[in-house]
Design a protein around this motif. Sequence first.
Motif, PDB file in Angstrom:
ATOM      1  N   SER A  36       0.882  -1.032  -0.330  1.00 46.75           N
ATOM      2  CA  SER A  36       0.238  -0.419  -0.181  1.00 46.75           C
ATOM      3  C   SER A  36       0.939   1.505   0.261  1.00 46.75           C
ATOM      4  O   SER A  36       0.285   2.390  -0.170  1.00 46.75           O
ATOM      5  CB  SER A  36      -1.056   0.236   1.086  1.00 46.75           C
ATOM      6  OG  SER A  36       0.225   0.027   2.471  1.00 46.75           O
ATOM      7  N   ALA A  37       2.083   0.785  -0.226  1.00 46.65           N
ATOM      8  CA  ALA A  37       3.339   2.396  -0.224  1.00 46.65           C
ATOM      9  C   ALA A  37       3.498   2.983  -1.667  1.00 46.65           C
ATOM     10  O   ALA A  37       3.860   1.403  -2.426  1.00 46.65           O
ATOM     11  CB  ALA A  37       4.079   2.203   0.626  1.00 46.65           C
ATOM     12  N   GLU A  38       3.500   4.075  -1.695  1.00 46.01           N
ATOM     13  CA  GLU A  38       4.469   3.836  -3.128  1.00 46.01           C
ATOM     14  C   GLU A  38       5.637   3.549  -3.368  1.00 46.01           C
ATOM     15  O   GLU A  38       6.712   3.525  -1.779  1.00 46.01           O
ATOM     16  CB  GLU A  38       4.398   5.347  -3.462  1.00 46.01           C
ATOM     17  CG  GLU A  38       4.574   6.186  -5.026  1.00 46.01           C
ATOM     18  CD  GLU A  38       2.615   6.077  -5.130  1.00 46.01           C
ATOM     19  OE1 GLU A  38       2.939   5.221  -6.607  1.00 46.01           O
ATOM     20  OE2 GLU A  38       2.146   6.214  -4.328  1.00 46.01           O
ATOM     21  N   GLY A  39       6.340   3.280  -4.668  1.00 44.75           N
ATOM     22  CA  GLY A  39       7.509   2.616  -4.158  1.00 44.75           C
ATOM     23  C   GLY A  39       7.544   0.948  -4.401  1.00 44.75           C
ATOM     24  O   GLY A  39       7.000   0.343  -4.363  1.00 44.75           O
ATOM     25  N   ALA A  40       9.126   1.034  -4.892  1.00 44.34           N
ATOM     26  CA  ALA A  40       9.790  -0.506  -5.142  1.00 44.34           C
ATOM     27  C   ALA A  40      10.534  -0.843  -3.326  1.00 44.34           C
ATOM     28  O   ALA A  40      11.042  -0.277  -3.353  1.00 44.34           O
ATOM     29  CB  ALA A  40      10.064  -1.400  -6.144  1.00 44.34           C
ATOM     30  N   PHE A  41       9.654  -2.130  -3.099  1.00 43.60           N
ATOM     31  CA  PHE A  41      10.677  -3.000  -1.866  1.00 43.60           C
ATOM     32  C   PHE A  41      10.668  -4.409  -1.856  1.00 43.60           C
ATOM     33  O   PHE A  41      10.478  -4.978  -2.475  1.00 43.60           O
ATOM     34  CB  PHE A  41       9.571  -2.200  -0.838  1.00 43.60           C
ATOM     35  CG  PHE A  41       9.274  -1.128  -0.478  1.00 43.60           C
ATOM     36  CD1 PHE A  41      10.437  -0.228  -0.059  1.00 43.60           C
ATOM     37  CD2 PHE A  41       8.171  -0.397  -0.829  1.00 43.60           C
ATOM     38  CE1 PHE A  41       9.950   1.161   0.364  1.00 43.60           C
ATOM     39  CE2 PHE A  41       7.784   0.490  -1.509  1.00 43.60           C
ATOM     40  CZ  PHE A  41       8.205   1.044  -0.297  1.00 43.60           C
ATOM     41  N   GLU A  42      12.058  -4.495  -1.633  1.00 41.91           N
ATOM     42  CA  GLU A  42      12.331  -6.057  -0.838  1.00 41.91           C
ATOM     43  C   GLU A  42      12.669  -6.179   0.210  1.00 41.91           C
ATOM     44  O   GLU A  42      12.735  -5.481   1.060  1.00 41.91           O
ATOM     45  CB  GLU A  42      13.931  -5.843  -1.862  1.00 41.91           C
ATOM     46  CG  GLU A  42      13.996  -7.698  -1.921  1.00 41.91           C
ATOM     47  CD  GLU A  42      15.139  -8.171  -2.372  1.00 41.91           C
ATOM     48  OE1 GLU A  42      16.390  -9.276  -2.561  1.00 41.91           O
ATOM     49  OE2 GLU A  42      16.820  -7.678  -2.515  1.00 41.91           O
ATOM     50  N   VAL A  43      12.759  -7.585   0.949  1.00 46.46           N
ATOM     51  CA  VAL A  43      12.027  -7.780   1.897  1.00 46.46           C
ATOM     52  C   VAL A  43      12.927  -8.646   2.009  1.00 46.46           C
ATOM     53  O   VAL A  43      12.483  -9.789   0.889  1.00 46.46           O
ATOM     54  CB  VAL A  43      10.993  -7.812   2.424  1.00 46.46           C
ATOM     55  CG1 VAL A  43      10.642  -8.314   3.439  1.00 46.46           C
ATOM     56  CG2 VAL A  43       9.984  -6.646   2.235  1.00 46.46           C
ATOM     57  N   ARG A  44      14.088  -9.387   2.850  1.00 43.74           N
ATOM     58  CA  ARG A  44      14.763  -9.910   2.632  1.00 43.74           C
ATOM     59  C   ARG A  44      15.165 -10.145   4.566  1.00 43.74           C
ATOM     60  O   ARG A  44      14.972  -9.774   4.898  1.00 43.74           O
ATOM     61  CB  ARG A  44      16.108 -10.081   2.173  1.00 43.74           C
ATOM     62  CG  ARG A  44      16.834  -9.155   2.411  1.00 43.74           C
ATOM     63  CD  ARG A  44      17.828  -8.571   1.470  1.00 43.74           C
ATOM     64  NE  ARG A  44      18.593  -7.142   1.995  1.00 43.74           N
ATOM     65  CZ  ARG A  44      19.617  -7.394   2.251  1.00 43.74           C
ATOM     66  NH1 ARG A  44      20.538  -8.301   3.196  1.00 43.74           N
ATOM     67  NH2 ARG A  44      19.892  -6.324   2.937  1.00 43.74           N
ATOM     68  N   ARG A  45      15.016 -11.903   4.426  1.00 44.25           N
ATOM     69  CA  ARG A  45      15.780 -12.640   6.211  1.00 44.25           C
ATOM     70  C   ARG A  45      17.569 -13.036   5.580  1.00 44.25           C
ATOM     71  O   ARG A  45      17.625 -13.199   4.334  1.00 44.25           O
ATOM     72  CB  ARG A  45      15.431 -13.667   5.926  1.00 44.25           C
ATOM     73  CG  ARG A  45      13.665 -13.713   6.396  1.00 44.25           C
ATOM     74  CD  ARG A  45      12.907 -14.603   6.586  1.00 44.25           C
ATOM     75  NE  ARG A  45      13.741 -15.735   6.843  1.00 44.25           N
ATOM     76  CZ  ARG A  45      13.290 -17.447   6.939  1.00 44.25           C
ATOM     77  NH1 ARG A  45      12.596 -17.456   5.992  1.00 44.25           N
ATOM     78  NH2 ARG A  45      13.662 -18.260   7.997  1.00 44.25           N
ATOM     79  N   LEU A  46      18.153 -12.628   6.128  1.00 44.96           N
ATOM     80  CA  LEU A  46      19.272 -12.552   5.688  1.00 44.96           C
ATOM     81  C   LEU A  46      19.690 -12.812   7.725  1.00 44.96           C
ATOM     82  O   LEU A  46      19.640 -12.181   8.989  1.00 44.96           O
ATOM     83  CB  LEU A  46      20.498 -11.431   6.012  1.00 44.96           C
ATOM     84  CG  LEU A  46      21.175 -11.534   6.071  1.00 44.96           C
ATOM     85  CD1 LEU A  46      21.784 -12.633   4.695  1.00 44.96           C
ATOM     86  CD2 LEU A  46      22.564 -10.034   5.279  1.00 44.96           C
ATOM     87  N   GLN A  47      20.470 -14.117   8.328  1.00 43.00           N
ATOM     88  CA  GLN A  47      21.032 -14.618   9.521  1.00 43.00           C
ATOM     89  C   GLN A  47      20.341 -13.655  10.896  1.00 43.00           C
ATOM     90  O   GLN A  47      20.696 -13.272  11.668  1.00 43.00           O
ATOM     91  CB  GLN A  47      22.364 -13.763   9.350  1.00 43.00           C
ATOM     92  CG  GLN A  47      23.090 -14.096   8.335  1.00 43.00           C
ATOM     93  CD  GLN A  47      24.167 -13.123   8.297  1.00 43.00           C
ATOM     94  OE1 GLN A  47      24.884 -12.090   8.717  1.00 43.00           O
ATOM     95  NE2 GLN A  47      25.648 -14.021   8.113  1.00 43.00           N
TER      96      GLN A  47
END
Length: 395
Positions: A36-47
């Motif tokens: 629902s927010a403007e823009g492109a995002f990546e969500v990632r899991r790391l350690q």
Amino acid sequence: MYKSFLIKYGEIAIKGKNRYLFEEALVKQIRYALASAEGAFEVRRLQGRIYVDALSDYDYDEVMEALSHVFGVVGICPVVLVEDEGFEALVKDVCAYVDRVYPDKHMTFKVHARRARKNYPMDSMQLNAALGEKLLLAFPDLKVDVHHPDITLCVEIRENINIYSTEHPGPGGMPVGTNGRAMLLLSGGIDSPVAGYMIAKRGVAIDAVYFHAPPYTSERAKQKVVDLARIISRYTGPIRLHVVNFTDIQLYIYEQCPHEELTIIMRRYMMKIAECFAGQDHCLGLVTGESIGQVASQTMQSLAATNAVCSMPVYRPLIGFDKKEIIEISEKIDAYETSILPYEDCCTIFVAKHPVTKPNLRAIERSEQKLSDKIEGLLQKALETAEVIEVEGKE
Ligand code: ATP
Ligand code: MG
């Protein structure tokens, strides 16, 4: 200026095998919120960490707002990630960070370094001291205060190095989807949207059922419930809302049963119908906005009479709350303004002047026998004609 956000979440609930499920669900809910927010995002899991990376321009406040709706999130830290290119490079990066985030340097600080990677040549204490010293040199207005600093500059040595100094509170709770699904009886009032929010906070996904009584209740009253579902779906995720036409059942009860028992009997049929939809939607329980003693239909005796028709557990997250406390939450989740819009409710239209406050279950059941001719058919029809509206947080 931030390209990434570090998401902090509660560690207690996620020992062992649960950790994976918890993190998966959290990532999914973060993605849903960011849609629902403007823009492109990546969500990632790391350690054992979750990061949100912005892949485009975005509105900072909007992203913060979206993330602050995700249950399971304890804190949101705008973070600068830098490569490990040796201590001198790190000093430069940390100074640049402080310079950009704090144009006015009249403040106290401390460095809080952590090494998640033990092969880093300096330990945490050495890093605290060395970085602190470099910062004092670079910015003479800064002062160190290790007990009550204005800012705590966190420097975490991981694969990348994480630099951050602010943490915005998240809503806590558990990610929606980690604790099954429940069916919320959602009216247009103040209480039931709050009840939905509360149960979702514990990781329960929700569907909802609304009973309306056209033409006694209007299209606007129904729209208000859809709006409320949308408001809470920002927290709960998508909601499948069942809209049940309750008019014929209500009129029939009104014709056949003592009027002081109307509300209780109506409520019992609402529960029965809700339970049918709950079964279809794989729900593990029902949820209402009831609170002990709030109105005649919520005395201990009334609740017992309502409860008696259900075979599923009925969760009442507001049971011990005062109205004032409920309103505070309603305001906090932005539901209040919508909840108080003055549209009629099917319960208020057929309400008796003097409803029973201590209903006797046997008496109620005897009254309901007067419905035996037609009620099964009416229930069937109500189930079959119900409309389904898929509600999502996005407009
Ligand atoms: P609310 O503010 O949630 O409407 P209330 O204080 O008006 O609650 P009641 O009218 O006694 O209380 O309703 C108790 C609960 O029964 C509600 O919280 C809701 O869960 C359920 N309920 C009442 N009316 C409806 C309806 N028309 N459709 C769906 N659920 C309803
Ligand atoms: Mg109500």
